[in-house]
Design an enzyme around this catalytic site. Structure first.
Site, PDB file in Angstrom:
ATOM      1  CG  ASP A 171      -2.859   1.198  -8.809  1.00  0.00           C
ATOM      2  OD1 ASP A 171      -3.923   1.877  -9.031  1.00  0.00           O
ATOM      3  OD2 ASP A 171      -2.759   0.974  -7.456  1.00  0.00           O
ATOM      4  CD  GLU A 182      -5.482   4.922 -11.480  1.00  0.00           C
ATOM      5  OE1 GLU A 182      -4.996   4.186 -10.558  1.00  0.00           O
ATOM      6  OE2 GLU A 182      -6.578   5.170 -11.452  1.00  0.00           O
ATOM      7  CG  HIS A 191      -2.584   5.212  -7.119  1.00  0.00           C
ATOM      8  ND1 HIS A 191      -3.817   4.751  -7.809  1.00  0.00           N
ATOM      9  CD2 HIS A 191      -2.396   6.081  -6.679  1.00  0.00           C
ATOM     10  CE1 HIS A 191      -4.547   5.976  -7.240  1.00  0.00           C
ATOM     11  NE2 HIS A 191      -3.614   6.946  -6.555  1.00  0.00           N
ATOM     12  CE1 TYR A 230      -0.678  -0.658  -3.242  1.00  0.00           C
ATOM     13  CE2 TYR A 230      -0.378  -0.485  -5.644  1.00  0.00           C
ATOM     14  CZ  TYR A 230      -1.130  -0.377  -4.338  1.00  0.00           C
ATOM     15  OH  TYR A 230      -2.371   0.072  -4.510  1.00  0.00           O
ATOM     16  CD  GLU A 249     -10.325   3.425 -10.961  1.00  0.00           C
ATOM     17  OE1 GLU A 249     -11.087   4.189 -10.877  1.00  0.00           O
ATOM     18  OE2 GLU A 249      -9.044   3.702 -11.500  1.00  0.00           O
ATOM     19  CG  HIS A 294      -9.323   7.842  -9.834  1.00  0.00           C
ATOM     20  ND1 HIS A 294      -8.353   7.005  -9.726  1.00  0.00           N
ATOM     21  CD2 HIS A 294      -9.088   9.062  -9.668  1.00  0.00           C
ATOM     22  CE1 HIS A 294      -7.331   7.786  -9.584  1.00  0.00           C
ATOM     23  NE2 HIS A 294      -7.737   9.158  -9.684  1.00  0.00           N
TER      24      HIS A 294
HETATM   25 FE   LIG Z   1      -4.990   3.340  -8.782  1.00  0.00          FE
HETATM   26 FE   LIG Z   2      -7.933   4.746 -10.177  1.00  0.00          FE
END
Ligand SMILES: [Fe+2]
Ligand SMILES: [Fe+2]
Length: 322
Positions: free
Chosen positions: A67, A98, A101, A105, A158, A195
């Protein structure tokens, strides 16, 4: 009247309706990691073995890296080849998500892991040869590839390369564990699904403009790249999952998703694997509705962003024609 130095984007004149529908879909499904009550998973987490905990950490470290590549390099490079100004706006949205994302984590780590564990995860991530190889292979295409090659790299990343990592939280979700962690992963999968479909669609527009000979050349390149990435992914999967005994079923899941990546690009599947070959517990994890239906309403002060719909199979297999 001066000559136009810079043209203003006009959303009332849409050249490609897919730009508009994708923008609407992506903004409707906007979310933030900070809204998910991750600490509710601590009991489940404490029940996992040390090996399982370490695997989860490494899996999410690997996903963080991918990501990061997408948010820093990927969308930046794809933006250079847009066909419409609205496509550029969509890519801006994708780029921000992104970053969400990649950050999410870290929210998982800060909830489940100690400082020393987090350091180990990032050290592992930043030096693991298979992980670094996939980041390098994709990023070199972003930097040096043609407009169409870059889109192939993005869709492979992705729709295919993420899934060696997504397997783990989906597996736990299918076993009724780590539901909030899985919630984040499902929101990410829902984004990646749009995406991959959108960038695959833009790829197909360009691909269809090529001569048959050029198409064949690009197709050969694409399948070679996929196979090279798959071989690397096999090694990565073995390193992550051999000790847990999950390697073969993860590889099946990878092949299934590799075919989906090809499908996004309008190409024929490479592997014989279908959804029926994937561990049903994992497919079950994918198709389970989201557990925090109205988590946005927890924010208070009228900052209601809308509710997140339960994730359906169709979200995972999203088509642009809906
Ligand atoms: Fe992503
Ligand atoms: Fe993506």
């Amino acid at each position: 009247m001066a000559e136009t130095y810079y043209a203003a984007i006009n959303w009332n004149e849409i050249e490609d309706i897919i730009d508009k529908s994708t923008w609407e879909k992506l903004t409707e499904q906007f979310w933030l990691d900070t809204r998910i009550p991750l600490s509710n998973d601590l009991d489940d987490w404490r029940g996992l073995s040390e090996l399982e905990k370490q695997t989860v950490g490494h899996v999410f470290g690997g996903l963080t890296l991918l990501d990061t590549v997408q948010s820093e390099s990927g969308m930046e490079q794809l933006r250079k080849d847009v066909r419409t100004p609205h496509e550029e706006a969509v890519l801006n949205n994708i780029q921000f998500m992104e970053s969400v994302h990649a950050k999410s984590y870290s929210s998982i780590f800060s909830t489940l892991n100690t400082k020393a564990e987090i350091e180990e995860i990032f050290e592992w991530t930043n030096t693991n040869p298979y992980l670094q190889k996939k980041a390098e292979r994709i990023n070199e295409i972003y930097k040096n590839g043609s407009a169409l090659e870059k889109k192939v790299a993005s869709v492979f990343l992705e729709t295919f390369l993420f899934y060696s990592g997504f397997y783990t939280p989906l597996y736990y979700l299918g076993n009724n564990k780590l539901a909030n962690v899985a919630e984040i992963i499902k929101l990410i999968i829902r984004d990646e699904s749009v995406h991959g479909t959108y960038i695959g669609y833009k790829f197909q527009l360009g691909f269809n403009e090529l001569t048959e000979e050029e198409q064949q050349k690009l197709r050969d390149w694409m399948y070679d790249l996929l196979y090279e990435l798959y071989e690397n992914e096999e090694r990565y999967t073995e390193e992550l999952y051999d000790a847990l005994g999950w390697t073969e079923e993860v590889k099946t899941f990878l092949r299934y998703n590799a075919n989906k990546a090809l499908m996004n690009l309008g190409q024929d599947p490479l592997f014989p694997d279908t959804a029926n070959d994937v561990n049903p517990i994992v497919m079950n994890g994918i198709s389970t509705g989201t557990s925090n239906h109205d988590f946005f309403s927890q924010v208070g002060n009228g900052y209601l962003l809308g509710t997140v719909e339960a994730m359906q199979d169709e979200d995972y297999f999203i088509g642009m024609d809906e």
